[in-house]
Design a protein around this motif. Structure first.
Motif, PDB file in Angstrom:
ATOM      1  N   SER A  62       1.812   3.856  -2.536  1.00  0.00           N
ATOM      2  CA  SER A  62       2.492   3.423  -3.856  1.00  0.00           C
ATOM      3  C   SER A  62       2.213   3.135  -5.263  1.00  0.00           C
ATOM      4  CB  SER A  62       2.298   1.767  -3.114  1.00  0.00           C
ATOM      5  OG  SER A  62       1.550   1.222  -3.629  1.00  0.00           O
ATOM      6  N   GLU A  63       0.334   3.445  -5.543  1.00  0.00           N
ATOM      7  CA  GLU A  63      -0.178   3.762  -6.238  1.00  0.00           C
ATOM      8  C   GLU A  63       0.228   4.891  -7.388  1.00  0.00           C
ATOM      9  OE1 GLU A  63      -3.668   2.849  -6.353  1.00  0.00           O
ATOM     10  OE2 GLU A  63      -3.746   0.496  -6.518  1.00  0.00           O
ATOM     11  N   SER A  64      -0.241   6.288  -6.802  1.00  0.00           N
ATOM     12  CA  SER A  64       0.024   7.325  -7.144  1.00  0.00           C
ATOM     13  C   SER A  64       1.269   7.986  -7.241  1.00  0.00           C
ATOM     14  CB  SER A  64      -1.538   8.713  -6.304  1.00  0.00           C
ATOM     15  OG  SER A  64      -0.533   8.661  -4.725  1.00  0.00           O
ATOM     16  N   MET A  65       2.194   6.938  -6.363  1.00  0.00           N
ATOM     17  CA  MET A  65       3.468   7.832  -5.340  1.00  0.00           C
ATOM     18  C   MET A  65       3.087   9.515  -4.990  1.00  0.00           C
ATOM     19  SD  MET A  65       5.900   5.486  -6.552  1.00  0.00           S
ATOM     20  CE  MET A  65       7.465   6.076  -5.846  1.00  0.00           C
ATOM     21  N   LYS A  66       2.369   9.961  -4.522  1.00  0.00           N
ATOM     22  CA  LYS A  66       2.527  10.913  -3.484  1.00  0.00           C
ATOM     23  C   LYS A  66       2.373  10.654  -2.297  1.00  0.00           C
ATOM     24  CE  LYS A  66       1.314  13.889  -7.195  1.00  0.00           C
ATOM     25  NZ  LYS A  66       0.052  13.967  -8.045  1.00  0.00           N
ATOM     26  N   PRO A  67       3.216  10.949  -1.929  1.00  0.00           N
ATOM     27  CA  PRO A  67       3.343  11.413  -0.065  1.00  0.00           C
ATOM     28  C   PRO A  67       2.072  11.504   1.038  1.00  0.00           C
ATOM     29  CG  PRO A  67       4.033  13.317  -0.616  1.00  0.00           C
ATOM     30  CD  PRO A  67       3.554  12.532  -2.199  1.00  0.00           C
ATOM     31  N   ILE A  68       1.544  10.589   1.707  1.00  0.00           N
ATOM     32  CA  ILE A  68       0.580  11.241   2.377  1.00  0.00           C
ATOM     33  C   ILE A  68       0.903  12.435   3.543  1.00  0.00           C
ATOM     34  CG2 ILE A  68      -0.393   8.553   1.952  1.00  0.00           C
ATOM     35  CD1 ILE A  68       1.076   7.870   4.753  1.00  0.00           C
ATOM     36  N   ASP A  69      -0.155  12.091   4.309  1.00  0.00           N
ATOM     37  CA  ASP A  69       0.873  13.619   5.598  1.00  0.00           C
ATOM     38  C   ASP A  69       0.453  12.395   6.493  1.00  0.00           C
ATOM     39  OD1 ASP A  69      -0.329  15.930   4.243  1.00  0.00           O
ATOM     40  OD2 ASP A  69      -2.498  15.180   4.899  1.00  0.00           O
ATOM     41  N   LYS A  82       0.654  -1.065   0.382  1.00  0.00           N
ATOM     42  CA  LYS A  82      -0.245  -0.269  -0.084  1.00  0.00           C
ATOM     43  C   LYS A  82       0.644   1.220   0.330  1.00  0.00           C
ATOM     44  CE  LYS A  82      -3.893   2.376   2.249  1.00  0.00           C
ATOM     45  NZ  LYS A  82      -4.746   1.894   3.586  1.00  0.00           N
ATOM     46  N   TYR A  83       1.967   1.214   0.580  1.00  0.00           N
ATOM     47  CA  TYR A  83       2.723   2.560   0.411  1.00  0.00           C
ATOM     48  C   TYR A  83       4.251   2.352   0.434  1.00  0.00           C
ATOM     49  CZ  TYR A  83      -1.362   3.584   4.069  1.00  0.00           C
ATOM     50  OH  TYR A  83      -2.208   4.175   4.667  1.00  0.00           O
ATOM     51  N   MET A  84       4.793   2.813   0.076  1.00  0.00           N
ATOM     52  CA  MET A  84       6.336   2.865  -0.009  1.00  0.00           C
ATOM     53  C   MET A  84       7.069   3.652   0.197  1.00  0.00           C
ATOM     54  SD  MET A  84       9.196   4.095  -3.674  1.00  0.00           S
ATOM     55  CE  MET A  84       8.967   2.071  -4.016  1.00  0.00           C
ATOM     56  N   VAL A  85       7.603   3.403   1.728  1.00  0.00           N
ATOM     57  CA  VAL A  85       8.459   4.727   2.754  1.00  0.00           C
ATOM     58  C   VAL A  85      10.140   4.427   1.606  1.00  0.00           C
ATOM     59  CG1 VAL A  85       9.728   4.705   4.749  1.00  0.00           C
ATOM     60  CG2 VAL A  85       8.005   3.221   4.501  1.00  0.00           C
ATOM     61  N   VAL A  86      10.212   6.216   2.192  1.00  0.00           N
ATOM     62  CA  VAL A  86      11.759   7.007   1.340  1.00  0.00           C
ATOM     63  C   VAL A  86      12.113   7.600   2.802  1.00  0.00           C
ATOM     64  CG1 VAL A  86      12.193   8.348  -0.367  1.00  0.00           C
ATOM     65  CG2 VAL A  86      10.356   6.757  -0.930  1.00  0.00           C
ATOM     66  N   PHE A  87      13.287   7.094   2.715  1.00  0.00           N
ATOM     67  CA  PHE A  87      14.516   7.612   3.461  1.00  0.00           C
ATOM     68  C   PHE A  87      15.185   8.278   2.498  1.00  0.00           C
ATOM     69  CE2 PHE A  87      12.631   4.406   6.116  1.00  0.00           C
ATOM     70  CZ  PHE A  87      12.859   4.292   7.911  1.00  0.00           C
ATOM     71  N   VAL A  88      15.430  10.380   2.774  1.00  0.00           N
ATOM     72  CA  VAL A  88      16.736  11.101   2.355  1.00  0.00           C
ATOM     73  C   VAL A  88      17.240  11.306   3.362  1.00  0.00           C
ATOM     74  CG1 VAL A  88      16.696  12.669   1.331  1.00  0.00           C
ATOM     75  CG2 VAL A  88      14.356  11.603   0.861  1.00  0.00           C
ATOM     76  N   ASN A  89      18.649  11.596   3.408  1.00  0.00           N
ATOM     77  CA  ASN A  89      19.904  11.937   4.340  1.00  0.00           C
ATOM     78  C   ASN A  89      19.858  13.741   4.173  1.00  0.00           C
ATOM     79  OD1 ASN A  89      21.550  12.431   5.588  1.00  0.00           O
ATOM     80  ND2 ASN A  89      23.489  11.088   4.803  1.00  0.00           N
ATOM     81  N   GLU A  90      19.269  14.148   4.398  1.00  0.00           N
ATOM     82  CA  GLU A  90      18.723  15.763   4.198  1.00  0.00           C
ATOM     83  C   GLU A  90      20.236  16.065   5.577  1.00  0.00           C
ATOM     84  OE1 GLU A  90      14.813  18.221   5.210  1.00  0.00           O
ATOM     85  OE2 GLU A  90      15.167  17.357   3.236  1.00  0.00           O
ATOM     86  N   ASP A  91      21.296  16.847   4.490  1.00  0.00           N
ATOM     87  CA  ASP A  91      22.179  17.325   5.144  1.00  0.00           C
ATOM     88  C   ASP A  91      22.196  16.960   6.944  1.00  0.00           C
ATOM     89  OD1 ASP A  91      23.934  19.170   5.518  1.00  0.00           O
ATOM     90  OD2 ASP A  91      22.642  21.068   5.832  1.00  0.00           O
ATOM     91  N   GLY A  92      22.975  15.626   6.802  1.00  0.00           N
ATOM     92  CA  GLY A  92      22.658  14.372   8.069  1.00  0.00           C
ATOM     93  C   GLY A  92      21.422  14.431   8.920  1.00  0.00           C
ATOM     94  N   LYS A  93      20.584  14.393   8.198  1.00  0.00           N
ATOM     95  CA  LYS A  93      19.066  14.316   9.099  1.00  0.00           C
ATOM     96  C   LYS A  93      18.424  13.311   8.410  1.00  0.00           C
ATOM     97  CE  LYS A  93      15.999  17.485  10.180  1.00  0.00           C
ATOM     98  NZ  LYS A  93      15.439  19.322  10.119  1.00  0.00           N
ATOM     99  N   ASN A  94      17.863  12.669   8.706  1.00  0.00           N
ATOM    100  CA  ASN A  94      16.929  11.765   7.541  1.00  0.00           C
ATOM    101  C   ASN A  94      15.500  12.461   7.649  1.00  0.00           C
ATOM    102  OD1 ASN A  94      17.809   9.020   7.900  1.00  0.00           O
ATOM    103  ND2 ASN A  94      16.654   8.216  10.067  1.00  0.00           N
ATOM    104  N   ALA A  95      15.186  12.446   6.692  1.00  0.00           N
ATOM    105  CA  ALA A  95      13.955  13.166   6.184  1.00  0.00           C
ATOM    106  C   ALA A  95      12.847  11.839   5.288  1.00  0.00           C
ATOM    107  CB  ALA A  95      13.715  14.116   5.008  1.00  0.00           C
ATOM    108  N   ILE A  96      11.498  11.542   5.998  1.00  0.00           N
ATOM    109  CA  ILE A  96      10.611  10.330   5.626  1.00  0.00           C
ATOM    110  C   ILE A  96       9.988  10.803   4.701  1.00  0.00           C
ATOM    111  CG2 ILE A  96       9.720   8.580   6.562  1.00  0.00           C
ATOM    112  CD1 ILE A  96      11.721   8.483   9.012  1.00  0.00           C
TER     113      ILE A  96
END
Length: 650
Positions: free
Chosen positions: A301-308, A282-296
């Motif tokens: 997973s169908e629309s690839m739009k972030p949920i709130d 149902k969901y894809m979880v993405v982690f980004v290393n944003e200047d030394g901090k986790n941004a999640i």
């Protein structure tokens, strides 16, 4: 199924590098100072596996003094101890998918030879990977919930094979034999496709898909780049991976098994460090290393739009996990000034429950310090990112001493997370500048590769320039700046004291490498798959590189050390052997320089037991008080103190 394996440690937005970073917070006239016992009474928790019926979470906590496994209601309440170990830390891996059996893991007091254990419904604990000397890692559950997958080097100490274990009788069969020294990094749900990687160097790796039916192995990447397996689609037709090919930072790609087509799925301004699907896709979880901090981000997973996601004012969601039915999510929420607490969130009802409250009630959160990201210019114009902690009480009228903090690696990164030791040091009146010197991960592949065969040289100069930056801050006493680091950071501490002996006033070496030739020759056998890449970055101890390795090894230059030193080491450390610390201490003591040595007989590479953490952290700050603040330091002409403290835990 996605597998992440740990390694050896295992475009940047700039502002004026000459600008002082002013303490814009309100300077507190009085800051309450806390003892190390109070700081270490913060509970450390991790994990968060949902039970099959969503009623409980399995977590690991050090509230008993070492890590043990606990369960707790998903709506909060008292935690129930599942294990009561008083010697070796035990970690909770996961609830079984269809009952309340629990999978656990533990090693032997830090030797990193992990075994898997099962706690059955009657409370009995059984070692299900009992082979002596073999290391076992949990990889996940089968799609039908009848088996688990794990990796073990029991056949060949150098390589991990993949096994499938029946959950009824715990018998296992090998489903992939690793004859080529490739790293297993994922598998499709139908067990047909295996994701395998081959380390080329410490930045780059080749990625392969092995078809277990046809025995065909296809290389995914066509060019040398950093490639990492992420996940398979639930219909097993698409493979997802990250790559930095064509740019500085890793992007998310998909590979179609039938058409062999590669498509860019997602790109950010920083590295996409991880991505995976929840169990039912149902969901894809993405982690980004944003200047030394986790941004999640959690994407539909169908629309690839972030949920709130829930908003936590002033804090960040640092980690998430999902129940098998995807109705519940658990979150860790914290920041540089707050240890992470565990929450649960119900997607249907929007209910949110705080499960833990780990900050010691004796500590006023307002007394803790929020880290700031700063950047400074190094000797050759390279811009170096760093994370800065300034005591509340610091001002131009009340200057404070400071420490340059160096992370492990090589290739690690200091992140914007909570550290009890850093907060304790800052609370006691020490500023801390955590330097992400060239060669650190997270700032693009060019920056990452800048220290190759420059270790103890250009990266050390970055740390010296960090000291110079500190000295230019109006709140810092420029004559009282030391250096501290663990593992590779411990090496950098010793390199600073030997190769730039007048730059830093003191050094704190936590289990640091001091003899590169010995360390590179004695790496554990199960590091074989990336031994060659280490040699490419650091040097081959069996070749002409040995001349350079000896030159950059502090052990052979101890006669140059003139400043006070404290060394801390675990006797069970398989990565940096105790002899590294024994010999550096003996060498420096010949200079009649103050040296303190703290040895823990029951620790490995890093200190896990709370009583040992208290002892280590308290010894560090007492050492700094004596030799950096110079409270009670030896008077001129007085014989310096050389002592060894052996700390043993029952």
């Amino acid at each position: 199924m996605k597998i992440k394996l740990l390694g050896f440690c295992i475009a940047i937005f700039l502002f004026s590098c000459k600008e002082d970073v002013k303490n814009t917070d309100i300077v507190k006239e009085e800051v309450k100072q806390y003892s190390i016992e109070q700081f270490m009474d913060n509970e450390a928790i991790g994990g968060g596996s949902f039970s099959y019926d969503n009623s409980q979470l399995l977590i690991s906590s050090n509230r008993s003094g070492i890590y043990n496994a606990f369960t707790v209601s998903t709506e909060g309440g008292e935690m129930t101890a599942i294990t009561q170990s008083d010697s070796t830390s035990v970690f909770g891996n996961a609830f079984f998918p269809e009952d309340n059996r629990i999978l656990l893991s533990a090693d032997g007091n830090g030797d990193e030879i992990d075994h898997l254990f099962v706690r059955d419904l009657e409370g009995n604990v059984t070692d299900i990977t009992p082979e002596k000397g073999a290391k076992s890692d949990f990889y996940g559950w089968s799609k039908d919930n009848n088996s688990l997958y794990f990796g073990s080097n029991k056949r060949d100490p150098r390589f991990f094979d993949v096994y499938k274990m029946n959950l009824e009788d715990y018998t296992s069969e090998m489903i992939y034999q690793n004859n080529d020294g490739l790293d297993f990094s994922g598998m499709s749900d139908d067990e047909n496709y295996f994701a395998l990687s081959k380390t080329v160097n410490t930045n780059d790796s080749d990625l392969f898909i092995y078809n277990s039916k046809t025995k065909e192995k296809i290389q995914i990447n066509e060019n040398q780049s950093a490639n990492s397996s992420q996940d398979f689609s639930k219909d097993n037709s698409i493979f997802y991976y990250t790559t930095d090919y064509g740019g500085e930072f890793s992007v998310l790609m998909s590979y179609n098994m039938e058409t062999k087509e590669n498509i860019k799925v997602l790109e950010k301004k920083w590295d996409i460090s991880s991505a995976y699907f929840t169990k039912k896709n149902k969901y894809m979880v993405v982690f980004v290393n944003e200047d030394g901090k986790n941004a999640i981000e959690v994407l539909d997973s169908e629309s690839m739009k972030p949920i709130d996601l829930p908003n936590f004012e002033g804090k960040s969601i640092t980690s998430v996990g999902f129940s098998n039915d995807q109705k519940l999510m658990r979150m860790y929420v914290g920041g540089s000034n707050a240890p992470s607490d565990l929450y649960t969130y119900n997607f249907e009802t929007k209910e949110q429950h705080q499960i833990s409250d780990v900050l010691n009630k004796d500590i006023d959160a307002e007394d803790l310090v929020t880290a700031k990201v700063v950047r400074f210019e190094s000797f050759d114009g390279t811009i170096i990112p760093a994370i800065y902690y300034l005591p509340h009480q610091a001002s131009a009228e009340n200057k404070v001493p400071a420490m340059v903090w160096v992370h492990g690696g090589p290739g690690g990164q200091t992140r914007q997370g909570f550290s009890s030791l850093i907060q304790y040091m800052v609370n006691q009146g020490y500023a801390v500048l955590a330097v992400n010197n060239r060669g650190s991960s997270g700032y693009g592949k060019t920056f990452y590769q800048m220290d190759d065969k420059n270790h103890g040289e250009k990266d050390l100069q970055d740390c010296v320039e960090g000291k110079n930056w500190l000295a230019g801050q109006t709140e810092i006493d420029g004559d009282k700046i030391g250096i501290i680091g663990g593992s590779y950071g411990g090496y950098m501490t010793m390199a600073a004291l030997t190769y730039t002996p007048e730059e830093f006033a003191v050094g704190v070496n936590l289990f640091g490498v001091t003899n590169w030739m010995r360390t590179l020759k004695s790496i554990p056998p199960y590091w074989e798959s990336f031994r060659e890449s280490l040699y490419k970055e650091l040097g081959d101890p069996y070749s002409a590189d040995s001349t350079r390795l000896k030159r950059i090894s502090p052990l052979f230059h101890t006669d140059k050390v003139t400043k006070p030193l404290i060394v801390l080491q675990g006797a069970q450390d398989p990565r940096v052997l105790q002899v590294e610390s024994d010999e550096i201490v003996a060498g420096v003591r010949k200079n009649n320089v103050p040296v303190e040595y703290v040895l823990f007989e029951d620790e490995g590479h890093g200190f896990v037991k709370k009583e040992n953490q208290i002892e280590a952290n308290e010894r560090i700050v007492k050492f700094l008080d004596k030799y950096l603040k110079k409270e009670g330091a030896p008077k001129d002409g007085q014989e310096p103190l050389n002592e060894k403290i052996e700390a043993e835990s029952n």
